[in-house]
Scaffold this active site. Structure first.
Site, PDB file in Angstrom:
ATOM      1  N   GLU A 216      -5.033  -8.551  -0.752  1.00  0.00           N
ATOM      2  CA  GLU A 216      -5.849  -8.300   0.459  1.00  0.00           C
ATOM      3  C   GLU A 216      -7.291  -8.124   0.024  1.00  0.00           C
ATOM      4  O   GLU A 216      -7.584  -7.282  -0.835  1.00  0.00           O
ATOM      5  CB  GLU A 216      -5.381  -7.049   1.204  1.00  0.00           C
ATOM      6  CG  GLU A 216      -4.130  -7.273   2.005  1.00  0.00           C
ATOM      7  CD  GLU A 216      -3.703  -6.042   2.803  1.00  0.00           C
ATOM      8  OE1 GLU A 216      -4.587  -5.283   3.263  1.00  0.00           O
ATOM      9  OE2 GLU A 216      -2.476  -5.854   2.960  1.00  0.00           O
TER      10      GLU A 216
ATOM     11  N   GLU B 269       0.837  -1.207   0.000  1.00  0.00           N
ATOM     12  CA  GLU B 269       0.000   0.000   0.000  1.00  0.00           C
ATOM     13  C   GLU B 269       0.874   1.260   0.000  1.00  0.00           C
ATOM     14  O   GLU B 269       0.767   2.116   0.892  1.00  0.00           O
ATOM     15  CB  GLU B 269      -0.986  -0.003   1.172  1.00  0.00           C
ATOM     16  CG  GLU B 269      -2.019  -1.103   1.035  1.00  0.00           C
ATOM     17  CD  GLU B 269      -3.219  -0.997   1.976  1.00  0.00           C
ATOM     18  OE1 GLU B 269      -3.227  -0.152   2.885  1.00  0.00           O
ATOM     19  OE2 GLU B 269      -4.179  -1.787   1.785  1.00  0.00           O
TER      20      GLU B 269
HETATM   21  O1  AHR Z   1      -5.398  -6.183   6.631  1.00  0.00           O
HETATM   22  C1  AHR Z   1      -5.287  -5.063   7.446  1.00  0.00           C
HETATM   23  C2  AHR Z   1      -4.580  -3.893   6.770  1.00  0.00           C
HETATM   24  O2  AHR Z   1      -5.354  -3.431   5.706  1.00  0.00           O
HETATM   25  C3  AHR Z   1      -3.247  -4.175   6.135  1.00  0.00           C
HETATM   26  O3  AHR Z   1      -2.193  -4.130   7.035  1.00  0.00           O
HETATM   27  C4  AHR Z   1      -3.121  -3.070   5.134  1.00  0.00           C
HETATM   28  O4  AHR Z   1      -2.314  -3.411   4.042  1.00  0.00           O
HETATM   29  C5  AHR Z   1      -4.547  -2.773   4.748  1.00  0.00           C
HETATM   30  O5  AHR Z   1      -4.819  -1.429   4.770  1.00  0.00           O
END
Ligand code: AHR
Length: 509
Positions: free
Chosen positions: A314, A191
């Site tokens: 994710e 991110e």
């Molecule tokens: O999964 C939780 C968080 O969500 C992760 O650390 C991040 O990459 C995302 O914003």
């Protein structure tokens, strides 16, 4: 009056016969569903690792070299193909040298990303690889670009993958591991648009290229390199990276979380939610289809050879944290709704199997849409766990095209989604598997499966009476799969799907 009754009876009979037909084309196999589409994510976040999986070798909770036997045993049944670690946002604050060597000599840091708790680095590189090796999974290691450097990432890779006699692999040997570790994927940051450094796409792309230049491994130990991409509606990261980093990466990552209200400030509750949030959650999760489509369109333009993968590393539901828990721990209950969300996403990923070659649900234990919840020595399997278990035959299976007929809309207000979602594939065992989701919270649906003959078939269903049905430590089996009848006649199979259900049918052999 009599005529009206007869008309009504005919109408009712007609309604009862209304059915969705799924026609599977077994003669036109499509792309293979990469096993890594069923990947998991374990971050140093809350009790996701510490307590939930790692208890240390001296714990009274039965463990193997510190990893809980109950949790590992349960996860093994999911055939977990891949685990991403150590973050997430945590990855860009993680310095791998702090997690090697004798555990009692490792520095204690503050996990400033998640909950401000002490991080004693008890789980480091060697412990992580012990975890994946116990699971029989591959490793996805996320490097630190945010507070690290190309040198730190390059040296971590050398430490993990080299078989030379140079200082770093010798240090690995001194720390108890002779053979190199197998790193299947390595990501440069996470991110970068947010917690990973608040960068712009072109700035990150330059840093990515710089870092990737130095990520050298023996050819046999080369991981797939992941360029950290965008999220939600933003395709600019895919655009930039698929042009400027195309020849230096294997894939571009993407994150999308399903939030019932669509608002980060008040996301919605995991249980006891209003009926309209059943719909809004499923409607929001179906946006995954648009996001993949939009990004794949960019990839198809910039990478028509399909060299690059689109890695959704994710995804999952994100609710308000459970009352009384640390807000930085992201602990939430998991209901039938989550299982339906998982299955809808699996079906979407299968539809894009040529590009979506890896995904990681967030996260494996005790965090966000978890497989397993723990409370000290207690453990339960969530409805999402059961959805993963039911879909195991889709790992490495070959997609089969299908057409849906008579699929009604499930509407709420001015929005609607399809009532039935379906996916078909030929498993590695030769059977045809058809996965079905009935999104409607109160309407059952009869589903005919055509194109597969009326061969012997069996099926399992995951459903419950309540939208927020879930497992608790007191009632850990409230939601679990059960057999469901499949009728075979007239060259087709028929399943009567209950409202709000996931069904997987196994056909032939
Ligand atoms: O999964 C939780 C968080 O969500 C992760 O650390 C991040 O990459 C995302 O914003």
């Amino acid at each position: 009056m009599k005529k009206t009754m007869i008309a009504l009876a005919m109408l009712t009979a007609g309604l009862a016969q209304a059915a969705t037909t799924v026609t599977v084309d077994t003669a036109k196999p499509g792309p293979v569903i990469n096993k890594d589409v069923y990947g998991q994510f374990a971050e140093h976040l809350g009790t996701g690792i510490y307590g939930g999986m790692w208890v240390g070798p001296k714990s009274k909770i039965p463990n193997t070299r510190g990893w809980r036997n109950d949790v590992i045993g349960a996860l093994k049944k999911l055939h977990v193909p891949l685990v991403r670690w150590p973050g997430g946002c945590f990855a860009d604050e993680y310095h791998w040298r702090e997690g090697i060597g004798p555990r009692n000599k490792r520095p204690v840091k503050i996990n400033t990303m998640w909950g401000g708790v002490d991080e004693d680095n008890a789980v480091g590189t060697h412990e992580f690889f012990d975890l994946v090796e116990q699971l029989g999974a591959d490793a996805y290691v996320n490097g630190n670009l945010g507070t690290g450097s190309p040198q730190e990432m390059a040296e971590w890779l050398e430490y993990m993958t080299s078989d030379n006699k140079s200082t770093l692999p010798e240090l690995r040997r001194k720390n108890g591991r002779d053979k190199p570790f197998k790193v299947a994927y390595f990501a440069v940051g996470n991110e970068a648009w947010g917690c990973g450094g608040n960068m712009k796409p072109d700035y990150y792309a330059n840093l990515y290229r710089q870092s990737a230049t130095f990520l050298k491994t023996p050819p046999a130990g080369r991981p797939k390199l992941v360029a950290s991409g965008g999220n939600d509606n933003d395709t600019t990261w895919t655009e930039e990276l698929s042009k400027s980093a195309k020849n230096m990466t294997d894939g571009i990552s993407f994150h999308y979380y399903t939030i019932p209200t669509g608002k980060w400030e008040v996301k919605g509750a995991a249980t006891g939610f209003p009926a309209n949030e059943w719909f809004s959650t499923l409607n929001a999760t179906m946006r995954m289809e648009d996001h993949i489509r939009n990004n794949v369109a960019v990839l198809d333009r910039n990478d028509p050879e399909k060299k690059l993968g689109f890695y959704v590393d994710e995804w999952g539901t994100w609710y308000d944290v459970e009352k009384g828990t640390n807000a930085g721990f992201l602990y939430q209950q998991n209901t039938l709704r989550d299982a339906v969300v998982a299955a809808l996403n699996f079906n979407i990923f299968h539809d894009h199997a040529d590009r979506v070659r890896m995904t990681n649900i967030a996260q494996m234990v005790n965090v966000l849409q978890a497989m397993v919840l723990t409370d000290n020595e207690k453990m339960l399997l969530t409805p999402t766990y059961h959805a993963y278990e039911m879909y195991v035959p889709f790992q490495g299976a070959t997609t089969l095209p299908l057409a849906l007929e008579g699929n009604r809309k499930y509407a709420s207000g001015d929005k609607s989604i399809a009532q039935v979602s379906a996916s078909a594939a030929r498993g590695k065992d030769g059977k045809v598997y058809v996965a079905l989701v009935n999104t409607h919270p109160s309407d059952a649906e009869e589903v005919n499966i055509a194109g597969v003959g009326d061969r012997k078939a069996s099926a399992r269903v995951l459903t419950a009476n309540e939208m927020d049905a879930h497992n608790t430590f007191a009632k850990p089996d409230a939601v679990k799969p059960a057999p469901i009848a499949v009728q075979a006649s007239g060259g087709k199979l028929t399943v009567k799907m209950p409202a709000k259900s996931v069904v997987v049918v196994a056909i032939g052999g």
